[in-house]
Design an enzyme around this catalytic site. Structure first.
Site, PDB file in Angstrom:
ATOM      1  N   HIS A 151       0.855  -1.196   0.000  1.00  0.00           N
ATOM      2  CA  HIS A 151       0.000   0.000   0.000  1.00  0.00           C
ATOM      3  C   HIS A 151       0.888   1.242   0.000  1.00  0.00           C
ATOM      4  O   HIS A 151       1.935   1.263   0.653  1.00  0.00           O
ATOM      5  CB  HIS A 151      -0.919  -0.009   1.223  1.00  0.00           C
ATOM      6  N   GLU A 157      -3.995   1.820  -7.341  1.00  0.00           N
ATOM      7  CA  GLU A 157      -4.427   2.930  -6.492  1.00  0.00           C
ATOM      8  C   GLU A 157      -3.531   4.139  -6.755  1.00  0.00           C
ATOM      9  O   GLU A 157      -2.434   4.244  -6.179  1.00  0.00           O
ATOM     10  CB  GLU A 157      -4.278   2.562  -5.012  1.00  0.00           C
TER      11      GLU A 157
HETATM   12  P1  PGA Z   1      -9.669   5.840   0.158  1.00  0.00           P
HETATM   13  O1  PGA Z   1      -8.437   4.849   0.398  1.00  0.00           O
HETATM   14  O2  PGA Z   1     -10.811   5.009  -0.343  1.00  0.00           O
HETATM   15  O3  PGA Z   1      -9.929   6.454   1.482  1.00  0.00           O
HETATM   16  O4  PGA Z   1      -9.244   6.841  -0.873  1.00  0.00           O
HETATM   17  C1  PGA Z   1      -8.218   3.733  -0.422  1.00  0.00           C
HETATM   18  C2  PGA Z   1      -6.983   3.013   0.003  1.00  0.00           C
HETATM   19  O5  PGA Z   1      -6.045   3.659   0.503  1.00  0.00           O
HETATM   20  O6  PGA Z   1      -6.910   1.782  -0.117  1.00  0.00           O
END
Ligand code: PGA
Length: 258
Positions: A101, A174
């Site tokens: 992440h 992401e």
């Molecule tokens: P968010 O985070 O939906 O709050 O933007 C997603 C993530 O970090 O996995």
């Protein structure tokens, strides 16, 4: 695209909630009449923090929710204060584990090599890795997106060339600037990026076991726009997932099944 029977919703609870807030989530879920019916044919997972995992798993299993961790150690066992081994996650029978992440890459300086070794170890333990990749805004502005994603995936793809197991694998795209910002890339950008990722993954023998997730500001408001991208099999949801009603709305707006 993959012939996928399910849609995946993974709630990344990060370090957002106290134990009391989690209990409230569970009580609301347990009183909800339509929840179980709504998620039939979908896969809903909660990535809770370590100290809450056991409780969340025990309480939410009967409501059809899967449980996973937000990270794991790359060491098997030993003198590693503060780390949690994959063996422990396996003993708990967790279904998945998030790795790479961007918050972990940023705060703990984890490299692609370290993340790739966790990926291999999770597969060896039959725990589905959810490998997060994504570029920063500066990298995007420099038109480096595809190169960054390729670099983050390279070692994992090399390993997968000789992997023949059946454990489900997730790649979660992401974009870093999208996390927590309310900004979601355009459909056109996402189509371009996911089709690049999809093509890359087709080169590995277990491509059919690889599912693509999108993460970054997924909410009941943004999910409809994200539905239209063929390669996306589901979502990694941060802030919006800690509120049971909002999570439910996301599944409802998205229609559950692909
Ligand atoms: P968010 O985070 O939906 O709050 O933007 C997603 C993530 O970090 O996995």
């Amino acid at each position: 695209m993959n012939n996928i029977p399910k849609k995946y919703y993974i709630a990344n609870w990060k370090m957002y909630q106290s134990f009391a807030a989690i209990k409230k989530f569970i009580i609301t879920c347990s009183h909800d009449q339509d929840w179980k019916e709504l998620i039939k044919g979908s896969y809903v997972g909660i990535a809770a923090s370590y100290e809450h995992l056991y409780y969340v798993q025990k309480k939410l299993d009967k409501f059809g929710l899967h449980t996973g961790a937000q990270d794991c150690s790359a060491f098997l066992q030993g003198a590693y204060t503060g780390q949690v081994s994959i063996e422990s996650l396996q003993e708990m029978k967790l279904d998945f584990c998030i790795i790479g992440h961007s918050e972990v890459r940023r705060e703990l300086g984890q490299t692609d090599m370290l993340i790739a070794s966790k990926f291999k170890m999770l597969l060896a333990a039959n725990i589905s890795p959810i490998l997060c990749i994504g570029e920063t805004l500066a990298q995007r502005n420099d038109e480096m997106t595809l190169q960054v994603l390729y670099d983050q995936l390279e070692q994992v793809l090399n390993f997968l060339q000789s992997y023949s197991g059946t454990t489900q694998i997730f790649i979660a795209y992401e974009p870093v600037y999208s996390i927590g910002s309310g900004i979601v890339p355009s459909t056109q950008d996402l189509e371009h990026i996911f089709s690049f990722l999809y093509k890359l993954v087709q080169q590995v023998p277990v491509a059919k076991n690889v599912m693509f997730l999108y993460g970054g500001s997924v909410s009941s408001k943004t999910v409809q726009q994200l539905q239209n991208i063929d390669e996306i099999s589901g979502f990694l949801i941060g802030k919006a997932s800690i509120d049971f009603q909002e999570l439910k709305k996301i599944v409802q707006s998205d229609g559950g099944m692909v």
